[in-house]
Write an enzyme that holds these catalytic residues in place. Structure first.
Site, PDB file in Angstrom:
ATOM      1  N   GLU A 119      29.411  10.140  19.402  1.00 42.02           N
ATOM      2  CA  GLU A 119      30.767  10.133  19.981  1.00 42.02           C
ATOM      3  C   GLU A 119      31.749  10.911  19.110  1.00 42.02           C
ATOM      4  O   GLU A 119      31.457  11.224  17.949  1.00 42.02           O
ATOM      5  CB  GLU A 119      31.261   8.697  20.166  1.00 42.02           C
ATOM      6  CG  GLU A 119      31.390   7.917  18.870  1.00 42.02           C
ATOM      7  CD  GLU A 119      32.406   6.779  18.953  1.00 42.02           C
ATOM      8  OE1 GLU A 119      33.565   7.036  19.331  1.00 42.02           O
ATOM      9  OE2 GLU A 119      32.030   5.640  18.610  1.00 42.02           O
ATOM     10  N   LYS A 160      33.421  -4.916  14.784  1.00 37.43           N
ATOM     11  CA  LYS A 160      34.317  -5.402  13.729  1.00 37.43           C
ATOM     12  C   LYS A 160      34.966  -6.698  14.175  1.00 37.43           C
ATOM     13  O   LYS A 160      35.232  -6.880  15.360  1.00 37.43           O
ATOM     14  CB  LYS A 160      35.428  -4.388  13.492  1.00 37.43           C
ATOM     15  CG  LYS A 160      34.949  -3.087  12.914  1.00 37.43           C
ATOM     16  CD  LYS A 160      36.145  -2.289  12.419  1.00 37.43           C
ATOM     17  CE  LYS A 160      35.702  -1.103  11.606  1.00 37.43           C
ATOM     18  NZ  LYS A 160      35.487   0.108  12.391  1.00 37.43           N
TER      19      LYS A 160
END
Ligand code: PSU
Ligand code: MN
Length: 303
Positions: free
Chosen positions: A25, A160
């Protein structure tokens, strides 16, 4: 082939020869890391994929063209421009194409373009998910919906804890997305190897990952698969240090009224700032580790 898609000559040759290709990405380059570490990392990730026997295809939108495979200059440009490049998730592609504009692709749009190009495996750092407080804000990343509808395997290091990891897993379960732990029974939390939440299946080899992905295709499912690969022990962060930085980043985002597509980039940059670059080093190491597993799996899928 889609009329808006450009596949680089190298990626095209690999795909036509049935050789392994791994998608990457570009939001991680423009919005996920500061310059120049972002460009160095992007090139190092490509190199890692090559040294593990696959061809890298970094994905972005340039001048309204969907690109699978970027030149070094294009990677430099995205890295230097940073947050000045539009962060492009699923809803943004029509506007960028129509306006012949540039965009850095998130996990969602990288999956869309990889699938258009015929690429099955994609390596990144962390995915978007259900944000903390989403029961009020409804802030849920389009990455999760994409995993539910686009048949690409995404290799990441978990998510995260700027996110609500428990709710993220619930969402993926509802959407029928298998969450695989690579060498672990526990969902990794990006900077640390453990989150306290279990994965659906533990897998210990690229061959077994390839077999599960192949089975998913044979079952004609429309969605993809999430592989969570823990950060190597030696690069993992101290849980207390990273948790404190994340808490503070979340408080600052709230105080400044950050919302919408700005939320994730704001939190990522804040965490790096608060940990004095330690988290950036961990971030780089875990992406390289994911690139390796993705390349090995892409190879196994070609056998
Ligand atoms: N999480 C990270 N690093 C990242 C991102 C998320 O640890 O770089 C980026 C990815 O491109 C991901 C996107 O797809 O943020 C999710 O944004 P949002 O939450 O706005 O969907
Ligand atoms: Mn969001």
């Amino acid at each position: 082939m889609n009329q808006h898609l450009d596949i680089s000559p190298e990626v095209k040759a690999a795909l036509e020869a049935g050789k392994p290709v791994v998608a990457l990405e570009s939001t991680i380059i423009s919005h996920g890391m500061p310059y120049p570490k972002n460009v160095e990392t992007a090139l190092l990730v490509e190199q890692t994929i090559r040294s593990n026997g696959a061809t890298p295809a970094t994905i972005a939108v340039i001048g309204g063209r969907l690109k699978a495979g970027l030149s070094r200059e294009e990677i430099e440009y995205l890295g230097k421009t940073g947050r000045g490049v539009a962060k492009a998730s699923r809803r943004d592609l029509p506007a960028l194409v129509a306006r012949k504009a540039d965009g850095a692709t998130t996990v969602a749009t990288t999956m869309i373009i990889a699938h258009m190009a015929g690429i099955k495996i994609f390596a990144t750092g962390g995915i978007g998910g259900v944000h903390r407080g989403a029961e009020v804000t409804m802030d849920i990343s389009a990455d999760l919906e994409e995993l539910a509808q686009t048949p690409v395997m995404v290799v990441c290091a978990g998510a995260k804890s700027i996110l609500d990891l428990g709710l993220t897993l619930e969402y993926l379960e509802t959407k029928g997305v298998p969450v695989i732990g690579y060498g672990t029974e526990e969902l990794p939390a990006f900077y640390t190897r453990q989150s306290g939440f279990g994965v659906d299946y533990r897998v210990d080899s690229p061959a077994e990952l390839a077999a599960m992905f192949r089975a998913q295709r044979e079952l004609a499912y429309k969605g993809g698969m999430l592989v969570t690969n823990p950060i190597p022990e030696e690069y993992a962060m101290d849980k207390q240090v990273i948790d404190a930085a994340i808490e503070q980043a979340l408080q600052e985002a709230k105080a400044q009224g950050i919302h919408g597509k700005e939320t994730t980039p704001f939190l990522l940059a804040k965490v790096v700032e608060l940990t004095g670059g330690d988290s950036l080093e961990s971030n780089i190491k875990l992406v390289l580790n994911n690139a390796k597993v993705a390349a090995q799996t892409a190879k196994a899928l070609c056998e």
